[in-house]
Design a protein around this motif. Structure first.
Motif, PDB file in Angstrom:
ATOM      1  N   PHE A  28       0.858  -1.180   0.000  1.00 14.92           N
ATOM      2  CA  PHE A  28       0.000   0.000   0.000  1.00 14.92           C
ATOM      3  C   PHE A  28       0.895   1.230   0.000  1.00 14.92           C
ATOM      4  N   THR A  29       0.339   2.344  -0.455  1.00  7.00           N
ATOM      5  CA  THR A  29       1.114   3.578  -0.589  1.00  7.00           C
ATOM      6  C   THR A  29       0.495   4.662   0.279  1.00  7.00           C
ATOM      7  N   ILE A  30       1.366   5.406   0.959  1.00 10.19           N
ATOM      8  CA  ILE A  30       0.879   6.539   1.743  1.00 10.19           C
ATOM      9  C   ILE A  30       1.475   7.836   1.204  1.00 10.19           C
ATOM     10  N   GLU A  31       0.685   8.894   1.287  1.00  9.48           N
ATOM     11  CA  GLU A  31       1.173  10.243   1.010  1.00  9.48           C
ATOM     12  C   GLU A  31       1.337  10.923   2.358  1.00  9.48           C
ATOM     13  N   PHE A  32       2.165  11.950   2.382  1.00  7.48           N
ATOM     14  CA  PHE A  32       2.508  12.601   3.642  1.00  7.48           C
ATOM     15  C   PHE A  32       1.891  13.985   3.762  1.00  7.48           C
ATOM     16  N   LEU A  33       1.541  14.346   4.989  1.00  6.98           N
ATOM     17  CA  LEU A  33       0.970  15.658   5.309  1.00  6.98           C
ATOM     18  C   LEU A  33       2.053  16.493   5.986  1.00  6.98           C
ATOM     19  N   ALA A  34       3.070  16.849   5.197  1.00  2.00           N
ATOM     20  CA  ALA A  34       4.218  17.567   5.748  1.00  2.00           C
ATOM     21  C   ALA A  34       3.828  18.960   6.238  1.00  2.00           C
ATOM     22  N   ASP A  35       2.745  19.517   5.691  1.00  2.48           N
ATOM     23  CA  ASP A  35       2.296  20.826   6.164  1.00  2.48           C
ATOM     24  C   ASP A  35       1.681  20.734   7.562  1.00  2.48           C
ATOM     25  N   LYS A  36       1.233  19.547   7.963  1.00  6.75           N
ATOM     26  CA  LYS A  36       0.593  19.353   9.273  1.00  6.75           C
ATOM     27  C   LYS A  36       1.553  18.791  10.327  1.00  6.75           C
ATOM     28  N   ALA A  37       2.482  17.942   9.892  1.00  5.10           N
ATOM     29  CA  ALA A  37       3.363  17.241  10.843  1.00  5.10           C
ATOM     30  C   ALA A  37       4.742  17.012  10.228  1.00  5.10           C
ATOM     31  N   PRO A  38       5.462  18.108   9.926  1.00  5.37           N
ATOM     32  CA  PRO A  38       6.750  17.949   9.239  1.00  5.37           C
ATOM     33  C   PRO A  38       7.775  17.108  10.006  1.00  5.37           C
ATOM     34  N   GLY A  39       7.799  17.221  11.315  1.00  6.30           N
ATOM     35  CA  GLY A  39       8.756  16.438  12.104  1.00  6.30           C
ATOM     36  C   GLY A  39       8.489  14.944  12.009  1.00  6.30           C
ATOM     37  N   HIS A  40       7.215  14.567  12.065  1.00  4.89           N
ATOM     38  CA  HIS A  40       6.850  13.154  11.969  1.00  4.89           C
ATOM     39  C   HIS A  40       7.110  12.619  10.565  1.00  4.89           C
ATOM     40  N   VAL A  41       6.805  13.419   9.542  1.00  5.97           N
ATOM     41  CA  VAL A  41       7.055  12.982   8.165  1.00  5.97           C
ATOM     42  C   VAL A  41       8.556  12.767   7.970  1.00  5.97           C
ATOM     43  N   ARG A  42       9.361  13.728   8.400  1.00  2.48           N
ATOM     44  CA  ARG A  42      10.820  13.607   8.261  1.00  2.48           C
ATOM     45  C   ARG A  42      11.328  12.368   8.992  1.00  2.48           C
ATOM     46  N   ALA A  43      10.841  12.142  10.215  1.00  2.00           N
ATOM     47  CA  ALA A  43      11.278  10.985  11.001  1.00  2.00           C
ATOM     48  C   ALA A  43      10.878   9.673  10.318  1.00  2.00           C
TER      49      ALA A  43
END
Length: 171
Positions: A28-43
């Motif tokens: 499965f594929t996920i897209e990221f909400l970097a505008d909402k949670a940039p630290g979590h996306v980066r991690a």
């Protein structure tokens, strides 16, 4: 030594990535909400790129609620020193994204800043989780794989047959 992954990208650049999570039940594929949670996306991107999630199990299946994976204690092999360095507590980035079917959220213990590696995909709307857990992505392809996981036999909330992340490709 190679540069550490995902240290130089801007938050906007982080939002351009997708992660294809390959499992023993399909991908499965996920897209990221970097505008909402940039630290979590980066991690998450960093941990995925370093292979931290490869070999971890989907350790929690609660039908109608969540399918959860990424706990390092479920790994088939121990983390390397380089991998271990990046497993740290994440400051919360609670946001206004509702917990609806397909939402990807970081799991945590009681303390708001205790999220590390474990994440879950929401199976149905869960308003009680809103603004209490950090939503950092959503499933954009392969939700049928998550739906199939929801139906596996469990012992408590643990799948009877191990479901494993076999790899994550950053797209």
């Amino acid at each position: 030594t190679p540069p550490e992954p995902f240290t130089t990208q801007t938050d906007a650049e982080l939002g351009q990535y997708r992660a294809r999570i390959e499992t023993t039940m399909g991908a499965f594929t996920i897209e990221f909400l970097a505008d909402k949670a940039p630290g979590h996306v980066r991690a998450f991107l960093r941990l995925a790129e370093l292979g931290v999630y490869t070999g971890t199990a989907f350790h929690r299946v609660k039908p109608g609620f969540v399918v959860q994976a990424g706990l390092t204690s479920t790994r088939a092999t121990p983390l390397t020193e380089r991998q271990r360095k990046w497993v740290t507590n994440l400051p919360p980035e609670f946001n206004d994204t509702p917990h609806v079917r397909g939402t990807v959220t970081m799991a945590r213990l009681q303390a708001p800043d205790s999220a590390q590696t474990s994440f879950f995909m929401v199976l149905a709307p869960q308003p009680s989780l809103d603004r209490q857990y950090t939503v950092f992505g959503r499933v954009v392809d392969g939700m049928a794989v998550i739906d199939a996981m929801e139906k596996v036999p469990v012992d408590g909330e643990t799948p009877v047959t191990r479901i494993e992340i076999t790899g994550i490709r950053i797209l």
